[in-house]
Design a protein around this motif. Structure first.
Motif, PDB file in Angstrom:
ATOM      1  N   ALA A 175       0.831  -1.205   0.000  1.00 41.86           N
ATOM      2  CA  ALA A 175       0.000   0.000   0.000  1.00 41.86           C
ATOM      3  C   ALA A 175       0.867   1.257   0.000  1.00 41.86           C
ATOM      4  N   ILE A 176       1.967   1.222   0.736  1.00 45.09           N
ATOM      5  CA  ILE A 176       2.882   2.371   0.741  1.00 45.09           C
ATOM      6  C   ILE A 176       3.557   2.511  -0.619  1.00 45.09           C
ATOM      7  N   GLY A 177       3.921   1.375  -1.233  1.00 48.95           N
ATOM      8  CA  GLY A 177       4.533   1.420  -2.565  1.00 48.95           C
ATOM      9  C   GLY A 177       3.620   2.043  -3.598  1.00 48.95           C
ATOM     10  N   ARG A 178       2.323   1.756  -3.500  1.00 46.00           N
ATOM     11  CA  ARG A 178       1.362   2.345  -4.435  1.00 46.00           C
ATOM     12  C   ARG A 178       1.320   3.861  -4.285  1.00 46.00           C
ATOM     13  N   ALA A 179       1.599   4.339  -3.067  1.00 43.95           N
ATOM     14  CA  ALA A 179       1.663   5.786  -2.848  1.00 43.95           C
ATOM     15  C   ALA A 179       2.977   6.364  -3.373  1.00 43.95           C
ATOM     16  N   ILE A 180       4.073   5.634  -3.175  1.00 47.09           N
ATOM     17  CA  ILE A 180       5.396   6.129  -3.570  1.00 47.09           C
ATOM     18  C   ILE A 180       5.481   6.377  -5.067  1.00 47.09           C
ATOM     19  N   VAL A 181       4.945   5.460  -5.883  1.00 47.43           N
ATOM     20  CA  VAL A 181       5.124   5.569  -7.335  1.00 47.43           C
ATOM     21  C   VAL A 181       4.466   6.820  -7.907  1.00 47.43           C
ATOM     22  N   ARG A 182       3.544   7.407  -7.176  1.00 49.71           N
ATOM     23  CA  ARG A 182       2.879   8.618  -7.658  1.00 49.71           C
ATOM     24  C   ARG A 182       3.726   9.864  -7.463  1.00 49.71           C
ATOM     25  N   SER A 183       4.869   9.728  -6.760  1.00 45.58           N
ATOM     26  CA  SER A 183       5.740  10.874  -6.445  1.00 45.58           C
ATOM     27  C   SER A 183       4.912  12.035  -5.885  1.00 45.58           C
ATOM     28  N   PRO A 184       4.200  11.799  -4.791  1.00 48.08           N
ATOM     29  CA  PRO A 184       3.289  12.827  -4.271  1.00 48.08           C
ATOM     30  C   PRO A 184       4.033  13.966  -3.590  1.00 48.08           C
ATOM     31  N   GLU A 185       3.327  15.070  -3.409  1.00 44.09           N
ATOM     32  CA  GLU A 185       3.884  16.188  -2.664  1.00 44.09           C
ATOM     33  C   GLU A 185       3.867  15.907  -1.174  1.00 44.09           C
ATOM     34  N   CYS A 186       2.963  15.018  -0.742  1.00 45.15           N
ATOM     35  CA  CYS A 186       2.857  14.702   0.672  1.00 45.15           C
ATOM     36  C   CYS A 186       2.217  13.327   0.828  1.00 45.15           C
ATOM     37  N   PHE A 187       2.722  12.546   1.774  1.00 44.55           N
ATOM     38  CA  PHE A 187       2.117  11.262   2.112  1.00 44.55           C
ATOM     39  C   PHE A 187       1.167  11.456   3.295  1.00 44.55           C
ATOM     40  N   LEU A 188      -0.008  10.853   3.207  1.00 45.98           N
ATOM     41  CA  LEU A 188      -0.980  10.886   4.285  1.00 45.98           C
ATOM     42  C   LEU A 188      -1.207   9.459   4.774  1.00 45.98           C
ATOM     43  N   PHE A 189      -0.919   9.206   6.052  1.00 43.90           N
ATOM     44  CA  PHE A 189      -1.074   7.871   6.628  1.00 43.90           C
ATOM     45  C   PHE A 189      -2.201   7.904   7.657  1.00 43.90           C
ATOM     46  N   ASP A 190      -3.261   7.124   7.413  1.00 41.31           N
ATOM     47  CA  ASP A 190      -4.394   7.091   8.334  1.00 41.31           C
ATOM     48  C   ASP A 190      -4.353   5.804   9.156  1.00 41.31           C
ATOM     49  N   GLU A 191      -3.705   5.861  10.317  1.00 41.75           N
ATOM     50  CA  GLU A 191      -3.554   4.729  11.229  1.00 41.75           C
ATOM     51  C   GLU A 191      -3.176   3.446  10.482  1.00 41.75           C
ATOM     52  N   PRO A 192      -2.072   3.478   9.715  1.00 39.65           N
ATOM     53  CA  PRO A 192      -1.742   2.347   8.840  1.00 39.65           C
ATOM     54  C   PRO A 192      -1.308   1.080   9.568  1.00 39.65           C
ATOM     55  N   LEU A 193      -0.963   1.175  10.849  1.00 44.58           N
ATOM     56  CA  LEU A 193      -0.425   0.001  11.550  1.00 44.58           C
ATOM     57  C   LEU A 193      -1.399  -0.603  12.548  1.00 44.58           C
ATOM     58  N   SER A 194      -2.596  -0.086  12.628  1.00 49.54           N
ATOM     59  CA  SER A 194      -3.525  -0.515  13.669  1.00 49.54           C
ATOM     60  C   SER A 194      -3.986  -1.957  13.499  1.00 49.54           C
ATOM     61  N   ASN A 195      -3.878  -2.520  12.285  1.00 50.65           N
ATOM     62  CA  ASN A 195      -4.302  -3.898  12.060  1.00 50.65           C
ATOM     63  C   ASN A 195      -3.188  -4.913  12.303  1.00 50.65           C
ATOM     64  N   LEU A 196      -2.000  -4.439  12.666  1.00 47.75           N
ATOM     65  CA  LEU A 196      -0.853  -5.328  12.836  1.00 47.75           C
ATOM     66  C   LEU A 196      -0.659  -5.679  14.304  1.00 47.75           C
ATOM     67  N   ASP A 197      -0.022  -6.844  14.557  1.00 53.80           N
ATOM     68  CA  ASP A 197       0.256  -7.212  15.950  1.00 53.80           C
ATOM     69  C   ASP A 197       1.396  -6.352  16.489  1.00 53.80           C
ATOM     70  N   ALA A 198       1.604  -6.423  17.795  1.00 54.12           N
ATOM     71  CA  ALA A 198       2.523  -5.500  18.474  1.00 54.12           C
ATOM     72  C   ALA A 198       3.941  -5.577  17.914  1.00 54.12           C
ATOM     73  N   ALA A 199       4.462  -6.788  17.720  1.00 55.14           N
ATOM     74  CA  ALA A 199       5.841  -6.933  17.238  1.00 55.14           C
ATOM     75  C   ALA A 199       5.999  -6.357  15.839  1.00 55.14           C
ATOM     76  N   LEU A 200       5.013  -6.622  14.990  1.00 53.51           N
ATOM     77  CA  LEU A 200       5.087  -6.134  13.618  1.00 53.51           C
ATOM     78  C   LEU A 200       4.941  -4.616  13.559  1.00 53.51           C
ATOM     79  N   ARG A 201       4.149  -4.054  14.463  1.00 55.21           N
ATOM     80  CA  ARG A 201       3.998  -2.588  14.528  1.00 55.21           C
ATOM     81  C   ARG A 201       5.343  -1.926  14.782  1.00 55.21           C
TER      82      ARG A 201
END
Length: 397
Positions: A175-201
């Protein structure tokens, strides 16, 4: 009139010139890209005001974190910046240009959602390159950009896999890669890690931080986790009921909270609050706490009535010489340190001390505070009093 060959040459030359001009424009814009300015931005849903009014400046290249409890308006504010919600008042400037009425696709921003939002029937390569395909980009250019993004995110070996064959962390990187390829002026992350377990976070926090350092792109990150905010942000925006309680560097906010809400929300354990009735004048350097004189930073303003002394757990020291005492209620072993909970005449407090110091429930212990680190809060609105210690942060933060 031109013959067909001459016309084709003219078209090719004009096309090449247009491409170079567009590239030059993007290069020029790159030097100033990424700043986000909110001017008196507000949002209402019917009769309900969820964001009364916010003024905020996020500079080019900064990693800003919006943090606060559930329902505080942080995700709504991010959606206003992205253009997914219409503002009720005020302006949103991107690189100094008014983008308030622009469609999301025209703002030059890329958003990474909590739910990944990957196409299950597409490979990783196709998922990452999909926005470029929809924009009509040449296949060779798409492949180049996808390969570059995959290399940055360590996804090269997974490009032909489907999302179902990836771990949660790998899906989030797609999902982050799909954002990177657009060469955006700004990245917006909306709680991207909330679905991951503690270690992976923990691992993904590090990866996103390293990615920001590599790309040096402006990023806005939303989370309810104050530890995540402290670890990742260059700047933190602490929100409560749609209001920005404080905006500044993590260390500044931790050391010198502007309000009792910030002091309680940032830090684990939170700042201790010891309440007392009294009066403190401008220029005072001590207070009376249950008959004991406690040194505080020299005040820059006075107050009277119900006041609160704020002290961080690590700034409490045990001293047999002190007459301000606390009785131990409980201890929590944390490895190298322990949290000791005590009751005092002015309220319950927690101290963080070495785990090698023997403490048992029922002990009566003399307590001293590091005067340079203390904050006094007023009862009205819970604002911090200006002092010699915090005025540099609170006057300009």
């Amino acid at each position: 009139l031109l013959d067909d060959d001459a016309a084709n040459i003219v078209v090719a030359v004009v096309g090449t010139f247009a491409q170079r001009l567009d590239l030059r424009r993007r290069q020029i814009r790159k030097t100033t890209m990424g700043s986000i300015t909110l001017q008196n931005v507000s949002k209402t849903f019917g009769e309900v005001s969820v964001i009364p009014s916010i003024d905020l400046q996020i500079n080019d290249g900064e990693f800003a974190v919006f943090v606060g409890p559930s329902g505080c308006g942080k995700s709504t504010l991010l959606r206003l910046i992205a253009g997914l919600e219409d503002v009720s008042g005020g302006k949103i400037l991107i690189d100094g240009v008014d983008a308030t009425d622009k469609a999301p696709s025209q703002r030059g921003l890329a958003m990474v959602f909590q739910s990944y939002a990957l196409y299950p029937h597409m490979s990783v390569r196709s998922n990452i390159g999909f926005p470029l395909k929809m924009a009509g980009m040449d296949k060779a250019d798409i492949d180049r950009k996808v390969n570059d993004a995959a290399k940055i995110l360590n996804l090269t070996d997974y490009l032909e896999r489907k999302p179902r064959n990836l771990s949660g962390g790998q899906r989030q990187r797609v999902a982050i890669g799909r954002a990177i390829v657009r060469s955006p002026e700004c990245f917006l992350f909306d709680e991207p890690l909330s679905n991951l377990d503690a270690a992976l976070r923990v691992n993904m926090r590090l990866e996103i931080t390293q990615l920001h350092q590599q790309l040096k792109a402006t990023s806005i990150y939303v989370t309810h986790d104050q530890l995540e905010a402290m670890q990742m942000g260059d700047k933190i925006v602490v929100m409560n009921h749609g209001v920005v309680e404080q905006f500044g560097r993590p260390q500044e906010i931790y050391d010198w909270p502007a309000t009792k809400f910030v002091a309680k929300f940032i830090g684990s354990p939170a700042m201790n609050f010891l309440e007392f009735d009294g009066m403190i004048g401008n220029g005072a350097d001590s207070i009376d706490l249950s008959g004991q004189t406690v040194q505080v930073p020299v005040t820059r303003q006075g107050a009277k009535g119900r006041l609160t002394l704020g002290v961080r757990p690590e700034h409490i020291h045990f001293s047999d010489a002190s007459e301000f005492r606390g009785r131990v209620i409980a201890t929590e072993y944390l490895g190298t340190t322990q949290i000791v909970t005590m009751s005092t005449a002015n309220g319950v407090l927690k101290a963080r001390i070495s785990s090698h110091k023997a403490v048992i429930p029922g002990d009566l212990i003399g307590l001293e505070f590091d005067a340079r680190t203390l904050t006094i809060f007023t009862e009205e609105r819970g604002l911090a009093l200006l002092s010699q210690a915090n005025e540099g942060v609170l006057r300009h933060g």
